[in-house]
Design an enzyme around this catalytic site. Structure first.
Site, PDB file in Angstrom:
ATOM      1  N   HIS A 153      -2.788   3.396  -4.863  1.00  0.00           N
ATOM      2  CA  HIS A 153      -1.988   3.155  -3.050  1.00  0.00           C
ATOM      3  C   HIS A 153      -0.953   2.359  -3.903  1.00  0.00           C
ATOM      4  CE1 HIS A 153      -5.490   3.109  -0.327  1.00  0.00           C
ATOM      5  NE2 HIS A 153      -6.954   2.223  -2.256  1.00  0.00           N
TER       6      HIS A 153
ATOM      7  N   ASP B  33       0.992  -0.690   0.255  1.00  0.00           N
ATOM      8  CA  ASP B  33       0.044   0.070   0.184  1.00  0.00           C
ATOM      9  C   ASP B  33       0.698   0.958   0.318  1.00  0.00           C
ATOM     10  OD1 ASP B  33      -1.970   1.775   0.036  1.00  0.00           O
ATOM     11  OD2 ASP B  33      -3.367   0.141   0.778  1.00  0.00           O
TER      12      ASP B  33
ATOM     13  N   GLU C 104     -10.116   2.694  -5.363  1.00  0.00           N
ATOM     14  CA  GLU C 104      -9.476   4.365  -5.183  1.00  0.00           C
ATOM     15  C   GLU C 104      -8.429   4.782  -6.048  1.00  0.00           C
ATOM     16  OE1 GLU C 104     -11.453   4.038  -0.532  1.00  0.00           O
ATOM     17  OE2 GLU C 104      -8.826   3.508  -1.231  1.00  0.00           O
TER      18      GLU C 104
END
Length: 490
Positions: A207, A136, A274
Site C-alpha cells: 500500500h 496508502d 496485502e
C-alpha cells in the site's frame, strides 16, 4: 434501565426516587480505588457528583450526565430551559481498554475540521482510540519535512474511480490534501483533552504506491518502470510495493522519526497487509536480499522488515501494531496484531503471546453495506446490519476463559473510504452502527432489544442534535443514494 436512555448501558444503576430540573452544579473528584476509566455518577436535586477512578473516568461520567440531560445537551449551544433529570446513582467501568475507530483519510481526504468533529463523536460514545490511516496507494496525508515530495506529489491523484467494477468509471476531478504537522498536533491535543489516543498508521511495505510515485527509488526498479508510477487512481490490492534495501529502511526511519514527534501514542501502526510479493519474486535485488539476510523466502523478507521496525520502535519506547499479515513468516516479540481478515489470526497471535486488537471484517467493517436495499449507496462487502455489529463478540470462544483472553486489548471498528467520498457518506456508513459497537466494547450487558429501544427513545435524537447524517432505521434517504455507481457484493 431503559427509561434512563443511557448509551452505552451502565453496569449498575440505582434509582433513588424522583426527578427534577437540573441545577447545573457538577462536582468532580478522583478516587483511584474505582479503577482506570471507571466512574460513579450521582444526580440529585443539588446537581451532580462525578467520582472517577482517574481523569478519564470523570470525563466518561460527564458523557453519561450529558445523556441524562437529554438530546439538546449534545448541541453546541444551549437551547430551551433546564432539563428534567432522574435522581440516580450510576456506577460504570469499561469492558476493554482499547475501544477504537479506524478512519481512512488516505483514500478520501477528510479535512482537519472533519477529523476534529469525529473526535467529538467518539468522545460522546466513550471510545478512546482514533486510528488514522494516513498513507496508502491513493494518497499520502502527513507532512514529512525531510521528504517534501511525499505531499507535493503523493497527496494528489489526478482522478478517482467511481465505485467498483470493470470497466472502471471515473471522476476526473483531482483529489487530495494533507495534514501539516501542526494540524496533526492540534488533532492529537484536541483528542487528548477528551481522553482519546490518536494512533497513526504509515503503511509498510505494501500500500505504498503514493510514496513510490513521489520517490521512485523506493520501488522495485529492477523489475518495473518505477518512474512511470503515479499516485494510484483506482482501488484494490496493488502489486507495487517497497523494495527491501537499506536506503528504503533509512527513508522510513526518517518518516517515523517525524511521526513520533507529532504522535505521543505508545502504539504506531505500520500496516503490513496485502503486500503482494510477485515483484520480490522476480527481483534479483530482492532475491539477493533474502540470501543476505538468511531468511527463507519472500514471507520471511516481509517478516524481517516488520521485525526491524518492531525493534526500531521499541528502542524509542513505542510499540508496533500491524494488520494480521504481519504474522506471516513469524512475528517479533512485542508486536501487536490488529486481526481484520477473521478471528483466527487474532486467536493465533494471542496464543503465541502477542497482544491483539480484534477488528474482523465480518463484524465491524463499517464500509460494508447494511442491507440488500438497492438504494444503499455504492453497496460493498457483505451485509453487516446494526444487529450484526451489536452481536460482535470481542473475545472468541476459543480464548474465553483462558489466560490468552487477557491478550485481547479490545477492538475497533474500521471505516475504509474508497467509496465514501464525503463526510456525509462517512456518517451514513458509520452511524448508528458505531453506537452499537461502542456499547459492545464498553458494556458487559448485551440486550439488542433494549439497545434498539434506547436508540429510538433518545439516541437518534442525540445524533440529530450532533448533526450526524446517519442511516435511518428504514433505510437510505434519497440524497444518501448514489444511483448508477457500481458496487461489489460478497
Amino acid at each position: 434501565m431503559d427509561k434512563v436512555n443511557v448509551v452505552p448501558s451502565p453496569r449498575t444503576i440505582e434509582y433513588r426516587g424522583g426527578s427534577g430540573p437540573f441545577g447545573g452544579e457538577v462536582r468532580a473528584r478522583v478516587d483511584p480505588g474505582l479503577g482506570n476509566e471507571a466512574y460513579r455518577l450521582t444526580v440529585g436535586a443539588d446537581g451532580a457528583e462525578i467520582v472517577g477512578g482517574d481523569e478519564a473516568g470523570i470525563f466518561w461520567g460527564r458523557q453519561t450526565l450529558r445523556q441524562l440531560l437529554g438530546p439538546d445537551a449534545f448541541r453546541r449551544a444551549a437551547i430551551g430551559g433546564p432539563p428534567v433529570v432522574p435522581y440516580v446513582t450510576i456506577e460504570d467501568a469499561p469492558r476493554f481498554g482499547w475501544r477504537g475507530f479506524m478512519l481512512d483519510v488516505a483514500r478520501h481526504f477528510m479535512p482537519k475540521d472533519g477529523v476534529l468533529r469525529y473526535v467529538d463523536l467518539l468522545a460522546a460514545h466513550k471510545l478512546n482510540v482514533l486510528h488514522l490511516h494516513l498513507t496508502d496507494d491513493q494518497g499520502w496525508r502527513v507532512e514529512i519535512e525531510r521528504y517534501p515530495r511525499l505531499t507535493e506529489v503523493g497527496s494528489w491523484r489526478r482522478r478517482s474511480q467511481r465505485g467498483w467494477g470493470w470497466p472502471a468509471q471515473w471522476d476526473y476531478r483531482p483529489h487530495g490534501g494533507f495534514y501539516t504537522k501542526d494540524d496533526l498536533r492540534e488533532i492529537v491535543a484536541y483528542a487528548a483533552q477528551r481522553h482519546i489516543t490518536v494512533v497513526p498508521e504509515i503503511d509498510i511495505p505494501g500500500h505504498s504506491q503514493a510514496a513510490i510515485a513521489a520517490y521512485p527509488e523506493l520501488g522495485n526498479g529492477d523489475v518495473i518502470d518505477v518512474a512511470a508510477l503515479e499516485v494510484k487512481t483506482d482501488w484494490g490490492v496493488n502489486p507495487n510495493v517497497l523494495n527491501a534495501e537499506e536506503p528504503t529502511l533509512r527513508f522510513y526511519e526518517g518518516v517515523l522519526e517525524e511521526v513520533l514527534e507529532v504522535f505521543p501514542s505508545t502504539f504506531v501502526h505500520i500496516g503490513g497487509d496485502e503486500c503482494l510479493k510477485d515483484q520480490w519474486r522476480r527481483s534479483p535485488a530482492a532475491q539477493a536480499r533474502i540470501d543476505e539476510l538468511g531468511v527463507e523466502d519472500e514471507d520471511g523478507l516481509q517478516s524481517w522488515i516488520i521485525r526491524h521496525f518492531t525493534g526500531w520502535l521499541a528502542g524509542r519506547g513505542r510499540r508496533l501494531v500491524g494488520w494480521d499479515e504481519i504474522l506471516e513468516g513469524g512475528l517479533a516479540e512485542g508486536a501487536t496484531v490488529a486481526s481484520w481478515k477473521n478471528y483466527e489470526a487474532g486467536i493465533i497471535a494471542a496464543e503465541e503471546g502477542h497482544d491483539v486488537v480484534m477488528c474482523p471484517r465480518s463484524a465491524v467493517y463499517l464500509d460494508y453495506r447494511e442491507s440488500e436495499d438497492p438504494g444503499e449507496p455504492v453497496p460493498s462487502g457483505k451485509v453487516t446490519t446494526l444487529e450484526d455489529v451489536y452481536r460482535f463478540e470481542v473475545v472468541p470462544p476459543r480464548l474465553a476463559g483462558t489466560p490468552h483472553a487477557e491478550r485481547v486489548l479490545g477492538a475497533q471498528a474500521n471505516m475504509w473510504t474508497e467509496v465514501a467520498e464525503t463526510p456525509q457518506r462517512v456518517d451514513y456508513q458509520t452511524f448508528p452502527r458505531l453506537v452499537a459497537f461502542a456499547e459492545v466494547v464498553w458494556s458487559h450487558e448485551h440486550d439488542f432489544e433494549s439497545f434498539q429501544r434506547r436508540l429510538h427513545a433518545a439516541h437518534y435524537a442525540r445524533l440529530d442534535a450532533m448533526g450526524v447524517d446517519y442511516r435511518r432505521p428504514d433505510g437510505p434517504r434519497p440524497w444518501q443514494s448514489r444511483p448508477g455507481i457500481p458496487g461489489y457484493s460478497r
